[in-house]
Design an enzyme around this catalytic site. Structure first.
Site, PDB file in Angstrom:
ATOM      1  CG  ASP A 308      -0.128   0.035   2.537  1.00 58.68           C
ATOM      2  OD1 ASP A 308       0.863  -0.707   2.630  1.00 58.68           O
ATOM      3  OD2 ASP A 308      -0.495   0.791   3.455  1.00 58.68           O
ATOM      4  CD  GLU A 309      -0.875   4.599   3.137  1.00 56.01           C
ATOM      5  OE1 GLU A 309      -1.825   5.326   3.483  1.00 56.01           O
ATOM      6  OE2 GLU A 309      -0.016   4.189   3.943  1.00 56.01           O
TER       7      GLU A 309
END
Length: 515
Positions: A308-309
């Site tokens: 993620d991210e």
């Protein structure tokens, strides 16, 4: 007539407060009499043929016998006392894993001092004894006469802890596990490392912890890991580790040269370094060795790979990486992430383990393998899960269950009213790909001082949604049962916070000095 009325109260009419204050509520519960039997504490025992030496069974029996020791003998009853729980297990060799049979039946007969608990596996015994404990009325010292047939609705019922932002001592993690078992969770998702610190002490790469942990008093050595895994197994809980990459890896770079992308001023938190550098071939060798070590240590058969991210701006600022991309024919940073993930998943595939990734891997249209499990955590989760299951991937829901976000009043009600299968347009076959969900307790403002009271009993609302029938939705009934459950947790040294404006527990939390 009385039998019919009680049965209706349990199976249909949730408008009345439930006479069986159990959380999560069983799939099937049938009152067989209005007679209640008292507990004879001095004579009480839990027995099983052939399995008393089994590690899971022996620890579970000892735990629940100890739970009852603090109570006094119930009032004299003309129908006699409960003095024994007789346990039988159909398959005592079944190993703990996500999807192991956790079903059980429980029979408290008004004409017998012996309660019958039968389970398919040892882990059904863990769940059944918890239900038996919750059926005990602390106020009057009695049990109802009831037959229960119970099993979980979803195979994955998880809870996330974060030990990078704030370190959690092993005994605190064990307390969390104890509380999770009281609500029939079966997965501890251990987000063990992240940008702030790398507390996992790897024998293969000791410099990761030596340079990436806060200090060497805040690391988990192999003995600590094995202790947590063993403790969790005794509570029927699988430990799934997460090593999030290629982002969230700032702490990794302190112990590994050339591991992170160099991008002065635009890296993580405005620093000089960002995600793992996908162009460095040696990095994949590091990942292969580290993940081989991790998957051999954790017996869950699962690993969470994060994903993620990922901040593309750091990759874009590194001209050597951009030049390498052109040589490789990689057109953009989505494709660069896809290149990295393909390499990573190929490594994990050869380690013969299942894996979970955060939803960005799917949302960014990366090339992923068919057995990838997508963990949904962002807003508009119904739309995302709909796309995931229509694409044929299994999925886990966390979006509405971030318990680290707190609010005044009773936010557990919001958690309780979430229906994971309420996905517009999904077919029954597609909905089968929703394997469960997970409550998350991220560690930005959580450590050993507050994780237990912030988690319990709020997490229990999520636990019921993942265990009990989808038809059990009455909030007032749940509030009554959850308040009783909270008191039962306090009586067992879990400092579960109150959920009602005015109430008290017959047996109050006895204080941290008992730990």
């Amino acid at each position: 007539m009385m039998f019919l009325l009680l049965s209706l109260l349990l199976t249909v009419g949730e408008a009345n407060f439930n006479i069986l204050p159990v959380v999560p509520f069983p799939q099937e519960a049938e009152m067989i009499s209005t007679v209640r039997r008292s507990l004879h504490v001095e004579e009480f025992k839990i027995t099983t043929d052939k399995l008393r030496e089994d590690k899971v069974i022996s620890s579970t029996i000892s735990r629940y016998e100890r739970y009852f020791e603090r109570f006094e003998r119930g009032p004299a009853s003309p129908d006699g006392y409960v003095t024994e729980v007789s346990v039988t297990v159909a398959d005592p060799t079944a190993q703990l894993k996500i999807g192991v049979d956790e079903s059980y039946t429980l029979n408290i007969n008004p004409l017998s001092p012996v309660v019958k608990l039968a389970a398919k596996t040892r882990f059904g015994v863990v769940r059944g004894l918890e239900t038996f404990y919750q059926l005990y009325n602390i106020t009057d010292g009695t049990f109802p006469s009831v037959k229960i047939k119970d099993y979980p609705r979803f195979t994955y019922r998880g809870f996330l802890i974060d030990t990078s932002r704030h370190f959690l001592p092993v005994d605190t993690i064990e307390k969390v596990i104890t509380g999770l078992a009281m609500s029939k969770f079966n997965v501890l998702h251990w987000h063990i490392v992240d940008d702030p610190s790398f507390p996992y002490y790897s024998p293969t790469f000791p410099s990761l912890a030596e340079k990436g942990a806060y200090d060497m008093n805040h690391v988990y050595r192999i003995s600590d890991i094995l202790q947590v895994i063993s403790y969790a197994e005794d509570h029927g809980i699988v430990v799934v580790p997460e090593f999030d990459t290629p982002g969230h890896t700032l702490s990794w770079g302190k112990g590994l040269e050339n591991f992170l992308t160099h991008c002065p001023g635009v890296g993580t938190f405005g620093g000089d370094y960002g995600p793992i550098n996908p162009s460095v071939e040696a990095n994949y060798q590091v990942l292969q060795k580290l993940l081989a070590e991790v998957t051999s240590l954790f017996p869950s058969g699962f690993i969470h790979l994060g994903g993620d991210e990922v901040p593309f701006n750091c990759w874009a600022a590194n001209q050597e990486l951009v030049a390498w991309m052109k040589k490789q024919g990689i057109q953009n940073f989505n494709d660069l992430e896809s290149y990295y993930e393909e390499r990573l998943l190929d490594i994990v595939h050869h380690l013969n383990t299942s894996y979970v990734v955060w939803e960005e891997i799917f949302n960014n249209n990366l090339q992923i393998q068919p057995d990838t499990i997508i963990h949904v955590w962002k807003d508009k989760w119904q739309a995302t899960m709909g796309k995931v299951i229509k694409a044929g991937y299994k999925t886990i829901l966390s979006s509405p269950w971030y318990l680290n976000y707190i609010s005044f009043s009773r936010d557990w009600k919001t958690y309780y009213q979430v229906e994971p299968l309420k996905i517009p347009g999904a077919t029954a076959e597609e909905l089968n790909l929703v394997i469960g969900g997970e409550a998350c307790m991220w560690g930005e403002y959580v450590d050993a001082t507050n994780i237990l009271s912030r988690t319990f009993p709020r997490a229990s609302a999520v636990a019921e949604r993942l265990w009990s029938s989808e038809k059990r939705t009455n909030v007032a009934d749940m509030e009554f049962r959850l308040d009783k459950h909270r008191c039962g947790m306090c009586a067992r040294d879990i400092p579960a916070e109150t959920i009602i404006l005015r109430s008290y527990c017959p047996v109050e939390f006895s204080g941290y000095d008992h730990w």
